[in-house]
Design an enzyme around this catalytic site. Structure first.
Site, short mmCIF file in Angstrom:
data_model
loop_
_atom_site.label_atom_id
_atom_site.label_comp_id
_atom_site.label_asym_id
_atom_site.label_seq_id
_atom_site.Cartn_x
_atom_site.Cartn_y
_atom_site.Cartn_z
N GLU A 1 -23.24 -8.26 8.95
CA GLU A 1 -22.56 -7.05 8.47
C GLU A 1 -22.19 -7.14 6.99
OE1 GLU A 1 -20.21 -6.70 12.76
OE2 GLU A 1 -19.15 -7.24 10.92
N PRO A 2 -23.15 -7.21 6.09
CA PRO A 2 -22.81 -7.24 4.67
C PRO A 2 -22.25 -5.90 4.21
CG PRO A 2 -25.17 -6.99 4.95
CD PRO A 2 -24.60 -7.22 6.32
N CYS B 1 3.20 4.69 -12.25
CA CYS B 1 4.59 4.31 -12.52
C CYS B 1 4.95 3.06 -11.72
CB CYS B 1 5.51 5.47 -12.16
SG CYS B 1 7.21 5.22 -12.74
N GLU B 2 4.25 1.97 -12.01
CA GLU B 2 4.45 0.67 -11.37
C GLU B 2 4.17 -0.40 -12.41
OE1 GLU B 2 5.30 -0.27 -8.28
OE2 GLU B 2 5.45 1.73 -7.40
#
Length: 443
Positions: A290-291, A361-362
């Site tokens: 499952e790439p 705003c972080e």
């Protein structure tokens, strides 16, 4: 910045991807902009298929759509002969709307809802990857009600810890996913699953983590799964037709990342299967993988426009772009590292070291720390490489910022595959209750 796939610097000193000048792409589509190198995506799909064909084993290569899921991407995966993994009704719906063959869809997840299970059964998908006993019982009951028999794999944890970030390691004993081989729960799950009248147990699924640069973890997982399979066969008479070994194949984000070639990962896995299943198994199992990241990760580039800057003498210079953690939360989540360049002045000499800040705003909204660039000006274009996996997928509307557009580029042509959100999209699902409307009138 390392140039992946078809990326190159053209005569104008601009970054070019898929034969398209990114300065022109900005003029047409705006920024932030996700740019996907379609040729590289297709090449990676073809590399997996070719490597498994060379092994002589039966196989399925399923694109893990959680990495990047759009209708166009599902269509490309189908055209390249891939199967498809989904983890929600949204991913399943996207695949079905794109016309992806349901029989080649595998449904993952540790908490599938009743509605998702019913939707997947009605669509006649190829396989469920069952994560726990509650799901096993619910799936059998729903299948019985619909008078159908569904194919399943049981997800098992082989006790292998991949060398990766703890939040993207999944194969160890202490994991929220799957049945543990070591404590016996996987054996009991096989026994129970084989007794269910509406479930056909194809085999097991094992995924040890992500962004893995070596083969030892995969080889050990094959050995553990083979030992488990042999024990199950000897004690229960159940032989696994399918062994799904998940994904996790790494890519190069920055200097120092050392991923192997696709063919090396596949050869190590298939050689291990031949070694550990031969002798006791009458037929070697079909191998599924499952790439996700290794299909689309380094095929993606995010283009930003530079805005303001803040120079703190003796400390650092911050350069802000018109995106950030809303289109790429991975640095905040995983401390992920990226490379970048000034896409409109790629040949200019390096003059300064800056840190790339997002507009949210972080204080933690930082994309790249300490990046060497030419003298940066407002209006410059910054291209960040290897943003094809888990960037669009994890994008948010924090601060009510609109999610970017996505374009596929190939052979000099660009195609819009996801439109940029509008301000109307931002409020499109909002509802003001009548009670609040009445209060506003009273005031």
């Amino acid at each position: 910045m390392f140039l992946h796939g078809t990326s190159q610097i053209n005569a104008a000193g601009h970054l070019e991807i898929g034969g398209c000048d990114v300065v022109d792409l900005k003029a047409t589509y705006g920024t932030p902009l996700y740019i996907v190198d379609e040729e590289l995506v297709r090449q990676r799909c073809q590399q997996y298929i070719a490597a498994f064909r060379a092994s002589g084993l039966k196989f399925q290569v399923a694109y893990a759509s959680k990495a990047f899921c759009t209708m166009a991407m599902c269509r490309v995966a189908d055209e390249e002969g891939m199967s498809l993994d989904v983890v929600s009704d949204g991913e399943l719906y996207t695949a079905l709307q794109a016309g992806f063959p349901a029989k080649r869809i595998h449904f993952h997840g540790n908490n599938k809802t009743l509605e998702e299970i019913e939707m997947a059964i009605d669509a006649e998908i190829g396989c469920f990857v069952v994560d726990n006993l509650a799901e096993l019982q619910l799936l059998n009951a729903v299948a019985a009600e619909k008078n159908v028999r569904v194919q399943i794999l049981l997800r098992v944890t082989p006790g292998v810890e991949a060398h990766t970030h703890e939040y993207i390691s999944t194969g160890q004993t202490d994991s929220k996913f799957g049945f543990d081989i070591g404590n016996g729960s996987a054996f009991e799950a096989v026994k129970l699953a084989s007794e269910q009248s509406n479930l056909e147990l194809l085999g097991v699924h094992s995924h040890i983590g992500s962004q893995i640069f070596e083969t030892e973890g995969f080889e050990m997982a094959v050995q553990r799964v083979a030992e488990f399979a042999k024990n199950v066969f000897q004690q229960l008479g159940v032989q696994f037709k399918v062994v799904n070994l998940g994904g996790g194949f790494g890519i190069r984000y920055v200097e120092g990342d050392t991923p192997l070639e696709v063919s090396q990962y596949v050869k190590a896995i298939t050689d291990a299967v031949k070694a550990h299943f031969s002798g006791w198994s009458s037929e070697l199992p079909e191998i599924w993988v499952e790439p996700g990241r290794s299909i689309v990760g380094d095929a993606g580039t995010t283009l930003y426009t530079v805005g303001t800057s803040k120079d703190i003498p003796g400390v650092r210079k911050y350069v802000a772009v018109d995106g950030g953690m809303t289109d790429n939360p991975r640095p905040a989540l995983y401390e992920s590292k990226y490379e970048a360049l000034l896409a409109n002045r790629a040949n200019d000499p390096i003059e300064e070291t800056v840190s790339i800040a997002g507009k949210c705003c972080e204080s933690g909204d930082m994309l790249i720390w300490d990046l060497d660039l030419p003298k940066v000006n407002s209006g410059d274009l910054l291209a960040v490489a290897c943003t094809g996996a888990y960037n669009y997928s994890m994008a948010s509307n924090y601060n009510r910022i609109r999610r970017p557009a996505v374009v596929f580029v190939r052979q000099g042509e660009s195609d819009l595959v996801v439109r940029r959100e509008t301000l109307q999209d931002i409020v499109g699902n909002d509802v003001i209750p009548e009670r609040i409307n009445k209060q506003a009138v009273l005031k």
